[in-house]
Design a protein around this motif. Structure first.
Motif, PDB file in Angstrom:
ATOM      1  N   ARG A   1      42.740  36.950  45.507  1.00  0.00           N
ATOM      2  CA  ARG A   1      42.530  36.835  47.028  1.00  0.00           C
ATOM      3  C   ARG A   1      42.634  35.372  47.593  1.00  0.00           C
ATOM      4  NH1 ARG A   1      41.363  41.689  45.841  1.00  0.00           N
ATOM      5  NH2 ARG A   1      41.670  43.657  46.907  1.00  0.00           N
TER       6      ARG A   1
ATOM      7  N   GLN B   1      35.864  41.191  35.834  1.00  0.00           N
ATOM      8  CA  GLN B   1      36.811  41.830  36.656  1.00  0.00           C
ATOM      9  C   GLN B   1      36.542  41.456  38.401  1.00  0.00           C
ATOM     10  OE1 GLN B   1      36.836  46.214  35.881  1.00  0.00           O
ATOM     11  NE2 GLN B   1      36.657  45.682  33.693  1.00  0.00           N
TER      12      GLN B   1
ATOM     13  N   ARG C   1      38.467  38.449  38.832  1.00  0.00           N
ATOM     14  CA  ARG C   1      39.616  38.444  39.019  1.00  0.00           C
ATOM     15  C   ARG C   1      40.128  39.038  40.241  1.00  0.00           C
ATOM     16  NH1 ARG C   1      43.937  38.417  36.331  1.00  0.00           N
ATOM     17  NH2 ARG C   1      45.776  39.508  36.603  1.00  0.00           N
ATOM     18  N   ILE C   2      39.406  39.621  40.952  1.00  0.00           N
ATOM     19  CA  ILE C   2      39.443  40.333  42.428  1.00  0.00           C
ATOM     20  C   ILE C   2      39.578  38.930  43.614  1.00  0.00           C
ATOM     21  CG2 ILE C   2      38.500  41.500  44.353  1.00  0.00           C
ATOM     22  CD1 ILE C   2      37.508  43.615  42.153  1.00  0.00           C
ATOM     23  N   TYR C   3      38.416  38.173  43.190  1.00  0.00           N
ATOM     24  CA  TYR C   3      38.465  37.029  44.060  1.00  0.00           C
ATOM     25  C   TYR C   3      39.512  36.042  43.568  1.00  0.00           C
ATOM     26  CZ  TYR C   3      33.921  38.232  45.749  1.00  0.00           C
ATOM     27  OH  TYR C   3      32.964  38.808  46.578  1.00  0.00           O
TER      28      TYR C   3
ATOM     29  N   HIS D   1      49.120  42.835  42.056  1.00  0.00           N
ATOM     30  CA  HIS D   1      47.427  42.399  41.664  1.00  0.00           C
ATOM     31  C   HIS D   1      47.621  42.356  40.042  1.00  0.00           C
ATOM     32  CE1 HIS D   1      46.443  41.564  45.556  1.00  0.00           C
ATOM     33  NE2 HIS D   1      46.339  42.651  45.958  1.00  0.00           N
TER      34      HIS D   1
END
Length: 188
Positions: free
Chosen positions: A109, A101, A104-106, A28
Motif C-alpha cells: 500500500r 505478512q 507485506r500489507i504495508y 497484491h
C-alpha cells in the motif's frame, strides 16, 4: 437523505468494494516487493501498534482457553497459568512470519519513499509520543464508544419506534439488543 436510499448506496458500495478487492487480490499476491522495501515496512510494523495486535490476540486466546479449562476443572488453575505462559512465550518467539505478512500489507500500500517518511515521522519526538500513547488512546476510544453505544441503543430504538408510529405503523415493543463484552452482558 433518507435511510433506505443511504442503505442501498452503502450496500452497493460494499458490493463494489468487495468486487474491487477480489479483482485486486491477484495483483497484491503477485506484486514484487524489494527486500529494502519490505525491510522498511517491517521496521514500521515493529515500531507501531500493528505488532502489538499479535500480543493482544495471544493474550485474548489465552484468557478464553483459561476460562474454558477452569470451568471444566478448577484445580488446573496453577498448572494452567504455567502452561499458558509457556505456550505464549513460544508464540512470541515465532512471530516473525506473521509480522512479515503485516509488513507485506504495508509494502503493497505504500511506496518505499512513503514508508521512509512514515518511519521518519515516528522517529521524531512527536511521533514517538504518538506511538507510546496509541495503546492507551485506543483503549480510551473503545471505552467511550462502548459507553456511547450502550447509552444510545435504547434511544435509537425509541426513535425508530417513534418514526414508525409517525408513519402510521404499530411499532412492536421490543427491547434494545444488549451489547456483550467478553462474554458478559453489558450494563444498560
Amino acid at each position: 437523505m433518507t435511510f433506505l436510499p443511504t442503505l442501498r448506496r452503502l450496500t452497493a458500495a460494499l458490493v463494489l468494494f468487495g468486487a474491487a478487492l477480489v479483482a485486486s487480490a491477484p495483483v497484491h499476491a503477485q506484486q514484487e516487493i524489494s527486500p529494502e522495501h519490505l525491510a522498511k515496512a517491517r521496521e514500521y510494523v515493529d515500531m507501531t501498534d500493528s505488532a502489538q495486535l499479535y500480543e493482544r490476540t495471544l493474550i485474548e486466546m489465552g484468557l478464553r482457553v483459561m476460562r474454558l479449562m477452569i470451568q471444566e476443572d478448577p484445580s488446573l488453575r496453577d498448572p494452567l497459568i504455567n502452561a499458558l505462559q509457556t505456550v505464549y512465550d513460544g508464540y512470541l518467539a515465532d512471530r516473525d512470519p506473521l509480522y512479515n505478512q503485516f509488513a507485506r500489507i504495508y509494502a503493497i500500500r505504500f511506496s518505499l519513499e512513503e514508508l521512509e517518511e512514515i518511519v521518519g515521522f515516528y522517529s521524531t519526538p512527536v511521533g514517538e509520543k504518538l506511538l507510546s500513547q496509541n495503546a492507551g488512546i485506543n483503549e480510551d476510544l473503545q471505552l467511550v464508544l462502548g459507553v456511547w453505544s450502550r447509552n444510545t441503543s435504547n434511544e435509537f430504538l425509541s426513535r425508530v419506534r417513534t418514526e414508525l408510529r409517525n408513519q402510521g405503523y404499530n411499532a412492536p415493543e421490543v427491547e434494545a439488543p444488549v451489547l456483550e463484552e467478553e462474554g458478559e452482558a453489558a450494563p444498560q
